[in-house]
Scaffold this motif. Structure first.
Motif: not given
Length: 62
Positions: A16-17, A50-55
């Motif tokens: 996860s993020a 992190w950016a991919a998980a946040a999306q």
């Protein structure tokens, strides 16, 4: 829980993020605020993860 610096790249879909953010914080803590070249590369990889998980999981509004 703090993670040690990874030597293998985990697929972004597995974390996860929040988990990736925890690792980013641990990296900065270990570095004392100044990253070496190798640590900068790890930081860049983590930020992208992190950016991919946040999306995938947008934060909920309060």
């Amino acid at each position: 829980m703090l993670h040690s610096m990874s030597t293998t790249v985990e697929p972004a879909s597995e974390r996860s993020a929040a988990e990736v953010n925890e690792e980013i914080r641990a990296l900065w803590l270990r570095s004392g605020g100044t990253l070496t070249g190798e640590q900068r590369e790890e930081y860049q990889r983590l930020v992208l993860e992190w950016a991919a998980a946040a999306q995938r999981r947008p934060a909920r509004a309060a």
